[in-house]
Each structure stands twice: as C-alpha cells, then as structure tokens.
Enzyme design. Structure first.
Site, short mmCIF file in Angstrom:
data_model
loop_
_atom_site.label_atom_id
_atom_site.label_comp_id
_atom_site.label_asym_id
_atom_site.label_seq_id
_atom_site.Cartn_x
_atom_site.Cartn_y
_atom_site.Cartn_z
N ASN A 266 0.81 -1.21 0.00
CA ASN A 266 0.00 0.00 0.00
C ASN A 266 0.85 1.26 0.00
OD1 ASN A 266 -0.09 1.25 3.01
ND2 ASN A 266 0.17 -0.96 3.06
N CYS B 178 9.36 11.47 -5.21
CA CYS B 178 9.71 12.49 -6.21
C CYS B 178 8.82 12.39 -7.44
CB CYS B 178 11.17 12.32 -6.65
SG CYS B 178 12.36 13.09 -5.54
N CYS C 2 -22.08 11.53 -7.98
CA CYS C 2 -23.27 11.39 -8.83
C CYS C 2 -23.18 10.18 -9.74
CB CYS C 2 -23.48 12.67 -9.65
SG CYS C 2 -21.99 13.30 -10.39
#
Lengths: 618, 346
Positions: free
Chosen positions: A97, A140, A152
């Site tokens: 992650n 970077c 929506c």
C-alpha cells in the site's frame, strides 16, 4: 525488510541464501489461505499466525546460524522511529500500500538509509533504488492513487460495473448492515428530492412486525424500482444517456412464491456465521458463473434474509470484508441487479469479489524474480556502487528481447516537497474552512502525515500526542472547530504554516492564499493544494469523493500503469528533463565494455516522456 | 474442455493466480506431469514455483549426495547431517517440496537420467534438465522428440550470475494472450512509447528461440501492445537442441547476446576434456581461450564478439548466485506454465 508477504517470503529466502546474516523483518498481518499459492514459507497449519514470525522460523531451518528478528507490528508504529532505522545499512520494502511506502520513504530520508522499493501485480513488477541526495526519493515521482469516482456517478449515473460495485458496497451494504449513524448518500439525488430526510431514513429500517420476506422485497423494490423511477423523472440527467429500467420484484420473479425460498436447512447445519451462504442455499455452486437477473435477485433476497436470520447480532456493525462469503454474495447480486437496470454487463461472483475486495492477482514467479533483483540492488547499495544502481522493470512479454528492463535512476526532483523541502501553496477560504478540514483533508490525507504538528510561526496550533496536558488538549480541540481566520494566531492570506510529523521527521511549509469561491463539483473540499506533484487518477468530472479502495489498497507498481481501464491511456514514465545518476561511459566502466559493442546500449530517451502530457481523461 | 470443476479447496488456494491466468489454465496445470533432473539452485527455485502453481505431478532425478556446494543455493535442504546423510539430493528436495502444496504429487526416480529408455518419457508433458553434459542434453532432447505426444523440453544452467534457458516446444500452437479477457477489471499495461534502455552488464538468461534454420511463423519483433484483449492463434516451429547449438555463428541474428556464444565455447571445452558440467576452473582459461580462437576461425567469425573477460568470469566462479537462481527459476517457471496452459507467448 518491511513486509513478509508475496515479495517478503521470496526476499527473505534469497537474502539468507546470498549470505546476509542480520535481518530484521516487520509485518503486521497474519497468514490467510489465499496467501499460500505464493508465500511458500507458510503452511496451511500456520493460518492465523504472524507472517513475520513464521517466515523467520522457516528460513532459520535452512540457515540456522543467521540472525533474523521479526516484528509482528505496523511499520507506522512510533517504535519504528529514526533511531530504529538508523541501525540499518539498507531498507527493503515488500509492501502493498502507498501509505506505508510513503511513511517508510520519509523515515529512510530522515535517517539517511538507502531504500530499495518494489512491487508486483500478476506478471508485472519493478524494483527501484532510493538514496538520499543521490537519487529520487520514492515520492519524487507522483504515484497513482486509488481510483475514485464522482458521487453522482455512483448514486445516479453508473456506466461501468465498478460503479455498481461501489454503490452496492459503500452505499447499500453500509446502509443496511453498517453503522446507522454514518452519513450515507444512498438516497442522494442529483436534483432536489421531494421526500424529507426523515422519510428516507425509515425506508431502510425493518418495521417491528415486518416479516423477513416482506422486508427483503420491500428493500429490493425501493432501491431497484422506486429510486430508479424517481431518478428517471429528472429529464435533464438522461438527455444524453441511456435510461435505466426500474426493476420490481413482482416483474422479476415468476409466480411461484413457494419455490423462491431457499433451502434454509442447508444453512442450519452449522452455527458458524461465516459459513452461511446464499449460494449454498440456492444451489448455485460455481463462483465463475454469471448469474441471470433472476438468479441474482434470488441471491439478493436470500442473502438479505440470511443476514437478518442468522447474523442479526452483527447488523449495525458490519463493514464489507472480501472474505465474508455472504457479504460478497450480497454485493455481487446487488451490483448485478443495478447493472442490469442500467444496461451494464453482469459479472460473476469471482470477478465481483475481485473488484469489491481490491484483490491483487499474484503469482509466485514474479515475486521470485523481483526478490532476486532486490537483492542484487541491495548488494550494490552496500558496495556503494552508485554508477550501477538500476531501476528494473519486469514485463509480461519481452520488449526488444528484454524481459527485465534496467533504467538508471534519476537525480532528486528539485520540486519534490518531501526530499527537496519545496514549500506548497494552499488556496482556501480562510473564513469558511476550519482547522479540522485542513488537518484531515490536507495534512493527513494529501500529505500522508500520521501525527502532525501545525505551527504558525512560534504559535502551536495543533498537535497529536499521548502525553498532552489537559489544557493543551482542550485548546487544540477548540482550535479544530475554528475557522482559520479566527484561530488564536489568525491564518489569513499570506500566512505561512509549518506542518511537521515528528516520527517521519518530515517538515513541510505551506503558504496560504485566501480565495472566496470554490467549485462545488471540482473542488468539493473547498481547498486546493498545489506545488505538490501528485497526479490523482480521476474519471470524467475530476471529482474525488467516492472511492472503491480501502486503506489497504495495493499499489503494487509505482512507476508503471498497472491497472489500465479500457478507456484510459495513462502513461507513467519518468520525466525526461532530469539527469541520470552517473553517466555511463566505456572508459570509466570496464565491466560494461565486455558486453557493450554491438549490443543495444542506449540511454533513456527523455524527449517524449512527459508525464503531465499523457494523462487522458475521458 | 473437460467438465471437471476445480474443487473448493483448489479455488480457495489458487484464487490469486486464477485471477492471472484463468480457471482453464489452472485445470490444465493440475493435469500436467513434469520431470526435472539436476537439483541445483535454479532448478530448486523452478520446482518451488511449479509446485506452488499446482501441477499434477513432479518427478525428480538426482542421485548425487549432498555437498557443500549443493547446499549453497538450496533452501530445501536443512544443513543438518543427521537429516541429509545417506539421502540423495532428489530425495531431500522431494521431502521439502511435498510440503509446499499437498495437492501435487512429488516423487523421486532413481538412476541416471541418460540411461532411461524412450518410453520412460512417455508419461511426461514437460522435461527440464540441468547440470548435465552436452551429449546428455542432446540425447534426452532426441528421446523427447521421438515421443508421439508433444513434450516441452527445457535445459537450464546457471554459472555465477549468468544463466541460460533453452526451450524446445517442437511444433507449438498457442493463443497469444494468457490473461482471461474480461470486461470490468481489464488488466493490461499500456505503453504507447518505445523507449530505449541500458543493457545490464550481468546477463539475465536469454531464451534461445527465433533461430534461423527452420521456418518461423513468428518473426515479428514484439512491439508495445496497446490492448491485450485479442486471442490470436499462433504457431511456432522449434529446432531440436542439436540443430539449435550447431547453427553457424555467422547465421545468428545480429543482436544475440555474447553470453550465448561464451556458453557454447565452455560447453565444447568441457565436452572435449571429458569434464562434468561446471568442472572447470581459472586454470583452464588458456585452454578455453585457445578453443575459442579455433572455433571462431573455423567459422570465420570475429573473435572479439566473444569477450575474453566474460569467459574468464564463467570459468572462475561456477557456483550459482542465489538472486540469479531466483530470477531464472522464476522465468523458467512462467515459461513452463505458459507451455502447459497453451496461452501466452513463449
């Protein structure tokens, strides 16, 4: 090593075989069955145990005399501070992650320890080297963040199956089974709705004397029938779009009410809530099958009934878990019915689970290759062989006969706010936005700080800590609720705020610019941060509000577009303006001359590679 | 297509990889029988990979005893004399590999690989050999080619941080893309640009294919594909091992890696001197260089294309470098999986 999963297992093994004798390994997870197809240090009997610990034990069996220290912990814990990191000669990441990667990146910069990063997805993978001052840091170059969708699109105008999944998971499932106090856009309309919010609330609550069958059908009719009917009444929305079809249970189900009840007996056999399944109940065995609208509808009702019938205690506290079979069945069915309504192709449970659970497909071989490359770079780092550091990309098919493509690292990005301490600019309405908004949406979410400290000059506006004295804590709590211009040390246009995370030893200066108006659609947060090189991957309306990803979304491949949706054309290649670390020349590098000659030997061509040009929004 | 479904256990265990190559490929894997000979580091990595992938069976051949060198890149064998004493490399590896995936049948075949008759190979779909002489490789390749059903044949060798995989799929028809094409979460990488790259000074095993000598259905150099949804049928015709290695060097494609040439020289040297593979040292360098000169002259081939420094490296350190074992073993694993499933460019 950070991570003892797919890459971690392969890496620990290869490090041990290669002669490394002092290895520390951190992983917060426990072992699951789906890990066993590639995390080969683990066995069925280890399911539930700490990955770091079991990995260590397994490797010691063939290298008994090396030192492996395992930590069953989150690398973001305060224990793993700069002093901790300073102990090491090199840090190797095998994470899944973005959040943790950024955190480790900052700690490596703060402690001046080289970092070798990596990631894999299916057949793709890469290894990158980051040495403070010499190469780019991990941040970077912008990294793709988890894809998000405009509200929506999810609530009113889905056009892809994933929109239906997000609706089913984050709206419907959450509304029915999750925390009732949570805000939920399920009944949100893109135009003004006639019904009061009180009325909307009652719809989803099961009445005291309401039978379960009745309740289930009522919900079905409300979300797939009534709500669609209401949406259709707004002509404007559908001017250029295909109209959805309202679906009512009386139309979908044939006239045999008695056959519709699933075989609840199949689920009575065991009391284990996790083994309760609508599929089993209805005799639908194959998760790869694509069910018909009728089958999906049956599953929907059956799953709803089973939740209320067998797992009532959990209702109100449930959050979607990809390993919760019944939840997956419910979400699949709900998404499919909605898809049918909107003319979107239906998907199997297997596919739906992958999308809803953000499952990363993975095989052992890619991880093995990447681990080998990580060790090779690690050795170069230890030898300070800077001219030979490489970023290596593992492709699915060879390109010009190269399956593994090495690229020289680039110099640090001078406008990277992490390693080059460039100040950022925040446009905000200082009379409207509160400190809380700033902390949550900017400092934590965008800047990735865990435990921030916010200062205006010498004035401490906010900090996080366990040992705050009561008065200070009260002061900070009060500050959070104030708008920026009314803080004890007022923040207005022209102010500079300093934001710090002590654990990451990361400081960032933010210049404030006051702005009155913000576009509700495009800038829903009412704040705009710039000078910051992150490139959000957003569809169409540029509106980031509803995402499919949870906190553990895998962001395997950082510099390569791993998930290309059909219409996306996002290219993710290094910006050409930068310079390489060390120019290669035959004269200074004798080893290379062995192979140089007529073999292909060209430097990375910079001209065409401009990341900002390439992002193509729909 | 058989109607057998995967069991619940298989579906749960193989979930993540089924998402990569599909249920059909997984089914084919479970019916495949692999023969492997020569249990050194790279082969051990390969075995781990295919056992995890879920093949039907794996048969190991290696009757050598444990040595220090054998242990150096082998994570399957505990370095405990009480455990390994008296057992062959194959037996020890077998014991460990079984653990990785109880659904795969792992067994040992005793004896010397070169002594097995032609019908021995009948029961295998894939044969991978390593650590054997040039003559043995040739012999086994011929036997495999004689078997009526097609056997996928591979050799793999790793010296220091260099390695080589040879592939012979005979007459091979396959569908171009491995991924199960599905709408929704389309997986594919999109590179609109050709970009150039730097060649590493360590050679990461070149797969020998596309050599002239026989007609090729596949001559096009791979470009960057935009979308990976099509499933074209393709056909390839591979030369036999003997044909492949006796191609005159002048006839090779211009971009063939020098490692290929260097390995051929070493191979010839060991053969001529009656050595076991890898039984070579820095003391042999003069002899090797002399042989190189002779070979190049005989073919009117420019000597400088086979660098002395590379040859020196290959004779000095013949033990395997574990990271390269992992890389080669991974690549070979993927090749074999593709060959079994019939999907994906070999």
């Amino acid at each position: 090593m950070v991570g003892a999963g797919g890459i971690g297992c392969e890496l620990l093994k290869t490090l041990a075989l290669s002669g490394f004798e002092d290895i520390h390994i951190i992983d917060m997870d426990t072992i699951e069955v789906s890990n066993l197809n590639r995390q080969f240090l683990f066995r069925q009997s280890h399911v539930g145990q700490s990955k770091a610990k079991v990995a260590r034990d397994a490797v010691l069996r063939f290298r008994p005399h090396i030192s492996i220290t395992s930590y069953h912990a989150n690398v973001k814990d305060p224990d793993f501070n700069v002093d901790f990191f300073k102990q090491f000669n090199v840090v190797l990441n095998g994470l899944d992650n973005l959040d943790a990667r950024r955190h480790v990146n900052r700690l490596c910069l703060a402690s001046d320890v080289p970092l070798v990063e990596s990631g894999t997805t299916g057949f793709l993978g890469q290894v990158t080297v980051h040495v403070k001052g010499k190469t780019e840091c991990y941040e970077c170059q912008p990294k793709p963040t988890p894809k998000t969708y405009p509200v929506c699109t999810i609530t009113s105008t889905p056009s892809k199956f994933v929109h239906c999944i997000v609706w089913a998971k984050d709206l419907l499932f959450a509304k029915l089974f999750g925390d009732k106090n949570q805000e939920n856009d399920l009944n949100a309309r893109s135009s003004n709705a006639a019904s009061s919010s009180q009325q909307a609330e009652d719809v989803f609550e099961r009445q005291n004397d309401e039978g379960i069958d009745e309740y289930a059908k009522r919900i079905y009719d409300h979300v797939f029938g009534y709500n669609i009917g209401v949406a259709l009444s707004n002509e404007e929305t559908w001017k250029n779009r295909n109209r959805p079809k309202p679906l009512y249970s009386r139309d979908v189900f044939p006239e045999e009410p008695s056959q519709q009840n699933g075989n609840m007996d199949k689920n009575c056999a065991t009391d284990d809530p996790l083994s309760v399944s609508a599929m089993a109940s209805l005799g639908l065995k194959n998760p790869q099958d694509i069910w018909s609208l009728l089958e999906n509808s049956r599953i929907f009702l059956e799953a709803l009934k089973l939740f209320f019938g067998k797992r009532e205690k959990e209702i109100g506290n449930l959050s979607f878990d990809k390993d919760d079979q019944l939840a997956v069945e419910f979400v699949t069915a709900a998404a499919n019915i909605r898809a049918a309504s909107f003319g979107i192709p239906l998907h199997s449970l297997f596919e739906a689970k992958g999308i809803a659970g953000n499952i990363v497909h993975a095989v052992a071989t890619t991880n093995a290759v990447i681990a080998g490359l990580i060790v090779i770079e690690a050795i170069k780092v230890l030898q300070r062989d800077a001219n030979n550091y490489r970023m290596t990309y593992c492709l699915e098919h060879p390109s010009r006969k190269m399956l593994l493509m090495p690229v020289e690292p680039f110099e640090p990005n001078k406008s990277c706010y992490v390693c080059s301490e460039t100040p950022l600019l925040l446009e905000v309405n200082t009379h409207r936005s509160k400190l809380r908004d700033f902390v949550e949406k900017i400092v934590k979410a965008k800047l990735g700080m865990n435990c921030p400290l916010i200062m205006h000059g010498p004035a401490l506006l906010y900090e996080v800590g366990d040992d705050l004295d009561k008065d200070m804590a009260a002061n900070y709590a009060a500050n959070l609720e104030k708008v920026l211009s009314e803080l004890p040390s007022p923040v207005t246009g022209g102010t500079m705020l300093t934001v710090e995370d002590l654990q990451q030893e990361f400081t960032c200066n933010i210049n404030i610019k006051h702005r009155e108006e913000f576009d509700e659609e495009k800038e829903p947060d009412g704040m705009l941060l710039s000078g910051w090189t992150q490139a959000p991957r957003v569809e169409k309306d540029d509106n980031k509000t509803v995402g499919n990803g949870g906190s553990s979304t895998s962001n395997a491949s950082s510099a390569m577009p791993v998930e290309a949706e059909e219409d996306d054309d996002i290219e993710f290649v290094p910006t050409g303006k930068k310079r390489k670390v060390g120019e290669i020349s035959k004269a200074t590098n004798p080893n290379l001359s062995d192979v140089a000659d007529d073999d292909v030997l060209v430097m990375l061509d910079g001209e065409n590679l401009d990341i900002n040009k390439k992002k193509k929004l729909q | 297509m058989d109607g057998e479904e995967l069991t619940e256990q298989e579906t749960a265990l193989y979930d993540r990889q089924i998402r990569v190559w599909g249920v059909d490929a997984q089914r084919r894997l479970s019916k495949a029988h692999i023969l492997v000979s020569g249990m050194k580091g790279t082969v051990v990595e390969f075995c781990k990979n295919i056992v995890l992938a879920g093949v039907g069976s794996l048969t190991l051949v290696d009757s050598r005893e444990v040595t220090e060198e054998a242990l150096s890149a082998n994570f399957l064998i505990p370095p405990d004399e009480n455990v390994y004493s008296g057992k062959t490399l194959a037996e020890l590896c077998c014991d460990s590999l079984k653990d990785f995936n109880p659904m795969v049948r792992v067994s040992v075949e005793k004896g010397d690989i070169s002594s097995f008759g032609g019908d021995f190979y009948d029961r295998f779909d894939v044969v991978v050999i390593s650590s054997c002489s040039f003559a043995t490789k040739k012999l086994i390749n011929e036997k495999c080619r004689k078997v009526s059903k097609r056997i996928a044949f591979y050799t793999v060798d790793c010296r220091d941080s260099c390695g080589e995989i040879y592939v012979d799929l005979q007459n091979y028809t396959y569908s171009k893309h491995l991924r199960p094409g599905s709408s929704g979460k389309g997986f594919g990488w999109v590179y609109g640009r050709k970009f150039t790259y730097l060649l590493e000074h360590y050679c990461i095993g070149d797969v020998l294919k596309g050599l002239p000598g026989k007609s090729w259905g596949y001559g096009k150099e791979l470009d960057f594909p935009k979308k990976l949804d099509e499933t074209d049928e393709c056909q390839l015709q591979y030369p036999s091992f003997e044909e492949a290695v006796t191609i005159p060097w002048r006839a090779l494609p211009k971009k063939v890696t020098k490692l290929y040439l260097a390995m051929r020289v070493i191979e010839r040297f060991e053969e001529a001197e009656g050595r076991n593979p890898g039984e070579i040292s820095i003391a042999d360098l003069p002899g090797v260089l002399k042989l190189k000169k002779e070979l190049c002259e005989a073919q009117s081939f420019n000597e400088s294309h086979v660098p002395d420094a590379l040859l020196e490296r290959l004779v000095s350190d013949t033990s395997e470098f574990p990271p390269v074992c992992a890389i080669l073993g991974g690549i070979l694993g993927q090749e074999v999986i593709k060959a079994i499933s019939g999907k994906g460019d070999p």
